[in-house]
Design a protein around this motif. Structure first.
Motif, PDB file in Angstrom:
ATOM      1  N   ARG A  77       0.784  -1.238   0.000  1.00 46.76           N
ATOM      2  CA  ARG A  77       0.000   0.000   0.000  1.00 46.76           C
ATOM      3  C   ARG A  77       0.814   1.285   0.000  1.00 46.76           C
ATOM      4  N   MET A  78       1.964   1.266  -0.679  1.00 49.05           N
ATOM      5  CA  MET A  78       2.749   2.495  -0.804  1.00 49.05           C
ATOM      6  C   MET A  78       2.002   3.437  -1.749  1.00 49.05           C
ATOM      7  N   TYR A  79       1.708   4.643  -1.261  1.00 51.99           N
ATOM      8  CA  TYR A  79       0.949   5.589  -2.087  1.00 51.99           C
ATOM      9  C   TYR A  79       1.125   7.000  -1.551  1.00 51.99           C
ATOM     10  N   THR A  80       1.242   7.933  -2.473  1.00 54.38           N
ATOM     11  CA  THR A  80       1.245   9.366  -2.160  1.00 54.38           C
ATOM     12  C   THR A  80       0.237  10.030  -3.081  1.00 54.38           C
ATOM     13  N   VAL A  81      -0.608  10.880  -2.540  1.00 56.47           N
ATOM     14  CA  VAL A  81      -1.587  11.564  -3.384  1.00 56.47           C
ATOM     15  C   VAL A  81      -0.841  12.379  -4.435  1.00 56.47           C
ATOM     16  N   PRO A  82      -1.386  12.463  -5.647  1.00 52.80           N
ATOM     17  CA  PRO A  82      -0.674  13.152  -6.731  1.00 52.80           C
ATOM     18  C   PRO A  82      -0.216  14.569  -6.390  1.00 52.80           C
ATOM     19  N   ALA A  83      -1.016  15.335  -5.683  1.00 49.16           N
ATOM     20  CA  ALA A  83      -0.663  16.722  -5.366  1.00 49.16           C
ATOM     21  C   ALA A  83       0.527  16.838  -4.414  1.00 49.16           C
ATOM     22  N   GLY A 114       4.614  -2.464 -10.240  1.00 46.39           N
ATOM     23  CA  GLY A 114       4.290  -2.765 -11.630  1.00 46.39           C
ATOM     24  C   GLY A 114       5.246  -2.123 -12.602  1.00 46.39           C
ATOM     25  N   ASN A 115       5.268  -2.655 -13.803  1.00 53.54           N
ATOM     26  CA  ASN A 115       6.186  -2.162 -14.822  1.00 53.54           C
ATOM     27  C   ASN A 115       5.777  -0.806 -15.392  1.00 53.54           C
ATOM     28  N   GLN A 116       4.636  -0.278 -15.000  1.00 54.72           N
ATOM     29  CA  GLN A 116       4.208   1.057 -15.428  1.00 54.72           C
ATOM     30  C   GLN A 116       4.440   2.109 -14.326  1.00 54.72           C
ATOM     31  N   GLN A 117       5.275   1.762 -13.347  1.00 57.67           N
ATOM     32  CA  GLN A 117       5.511   2.653 -12.211  1.00 57.67           C
ATOM     33  C   GLN A 117       7.013   2.895 -12.034  1.00 57.67           C
ATOM     34  N   PRO A 118       7.644   3.589 -12.980  1.00 61.92           N
ATOM     35  CA  PRO A 118       9.090   3.781 -12.907  1.00 61.92           C
ATOM     36  C   PRO A 118       9.548   4.529 -11.655  1.00 61.92           C
ATOM     37  N   GLU A 119       8.735   5.435 -11.149  1.00 59.82           N
ATOM     38  CA  GLU A 119       9.117   6.167  -9.941  1.00 59.82           C
ATOM     39  C   GLU A 119       9.197   5.229  -8.750  1.00 59.82           C
ATOM     40  N   ALA A 120       8.256   4.286  -8.668  1.00 57.33           N
ATOM     41  CA  ALA A 120       8.270   3.308  -7.576  1.00 57.33           C
ATOM     42  C   ALA A 120       9.476   2.390  -7.703  1.00 57.33           C
ATOM     43  N   MET A 141       1.830 -12.883 -13.229  1.00 55.23           N
ATOM     44  CA  MET A 141       1.443 -11.556 -13.737  1.00 55.23           C
ATOM     45  C   MET A 141       2.621 -10.928 -14.472  1.00 55.23           C
ATOM     46  N   GLU A 142       2.453 -10.750 -15.760  1.00 55.63           N
ATOM     47  CA  GLU A 142       3.537 -10.246 -16.605  1.00 55.63           C
ATOM     48  C   GLU A 142       3.946  -8.816 -16.286  1.00 55.63           C
ATOM     49  N   ASP A 143       3.011  -7.991 -15.835  1.00 50.02           N
ATOM     50  CA  ASP A 143       3.360  -6.590 -15.573  1.00 50.02           C
ATOM     51  C   ASP A 143       3.762  -6.339 -14.124  1.00 50.02           C
ATOM     52  N   SER A 144       3.883  -7.406 -13.321  1.00 47.30           N
ATOM     53  CA  SER A 144       4.346  -7.279 -11.943  1.00 47.30           C
ATOM     54  C   SER A 144       5.860  -7.426 -11.862  1.00 47.30           C
ATOM     55  N   LEU A 145       6.454  -6.648 -10.978  1.00 51.60           N
ATOM     56  CA  LEU A 145       7.884  -6.720 -10.682  1.00 51.60           C
ATOM     57  C   LEU A 145       8.009  -6.935  -9.182  1.00 51.60           C
ATOM     58  N   CYS A 146       8.704  -7.993  -8.785  1.00 57.17           N
ATOM     59  CA  CYS A 146       8.856  -8.288  -7.363  1.00 57.17           C
ATOM     60  C   CYS A 146      10.283  -8.010  -6.913  1.00 57.17           C
ATOM     61  N   TYR A 147      10.424  -7.565  -5.672  1.00 58.94           N
ATOM     62  CA  TYR A 147      11.700  -7.156  -5.109  1.00 58.94           C
ATOM     63  C   TYR A 147      11.874  -7.717  -3.709  1.00 58.94           C
ATOM     64  N   GLU A 148      13.138  -7.763  -3.288  1.00 58.53           N
ATOM     65  CA  GLU A 148      13.470  -8.224  -1.946  1.00 58.53           C
ATOM     66  C   GLU A 148      14.597  -7.361  -1.398  1.00 58.53           C
ATOM     67  N   LEU A 149      14.541  -7.139  -0.089  1.00 62.13           N
ATOM     68  CA  LEU A 149      15.616  -6.479   0.642  1.00 62.13           C
ATOM     69  C   LEU A 149      16.002  -7.391   1.789  1.00 62.13           C
TER      70      LEU A 149
END
Length: 152
Positions: A77-83, A114-120, A141-149
């Protein structure tokens, strides 16, 4: 403005996360127009944490940590309002979630974007997350990108 723990039942948090889902549906041309409302129970369990940043009584950004098992948790649920974008709120929330994961003793954190979220993608890679094979729900899901830390 520092991230603060927020109850997932807070109506402002629910609104913020519903807005996130609407934005993702638009971004990925999701034809299912029934935006599922956020279910607070998904972030109410042991090991879960919701952080938000508030300004003038309005929540502007959020992110959550959800326990997967004894060794790992998922960033959700990482999200920032556009403004409010471009002010470093996402980075502050992500840093606080990583620290909370360390303090909880997790060995690793995982996330999906997702692959349409370059900023993320940039945010996560700058924080040290590395690509992994898609896991769980996202496996096919082809447009999903998964990460690990790795935390230890």
């Amino acid at each position: 403005m520092l991230p603060v723990p927020t109850l997932p039942t807070d109506p402002r948090a629910q609104h913020l996360m519903n807005e996130q889902q609407r934005e993702l549906r638009r971004l990925y041309n999701d034809e299912d127009s029934r935006t599922e409302p956020f279910d607070p129970q998904t972030l109410s369990g042991e090991g879960s944490l919701l952080l938000t940043i508030e300004e003038d009584g309005q929540l502007l950004a959020c992110g959550a940590l959800k326990k997967l098992d004894e060794e790992s948790a998922e960033i959700k649920r990482m999200y920032t309002v556009p403004a409010a974008r471009g002010r470093g709120m996402g980075r502050r929330i992500l840093s606080a979630l990583i620290e909370a994961g360390r303090q909880a003793g997790y060995a690793r954190l995982v996330l999906e974007t997702g692959n349409q979220q370059p900023e993320a993608v940039h945010l996560y890679e700058q924080a040290g997350f590395r690509r992994i094979p898609n896991y769980g729900y996202y496996q096919d899901m082809e447009d999903s990108l998964c990460y690990e830390l790795r935390l230890r």
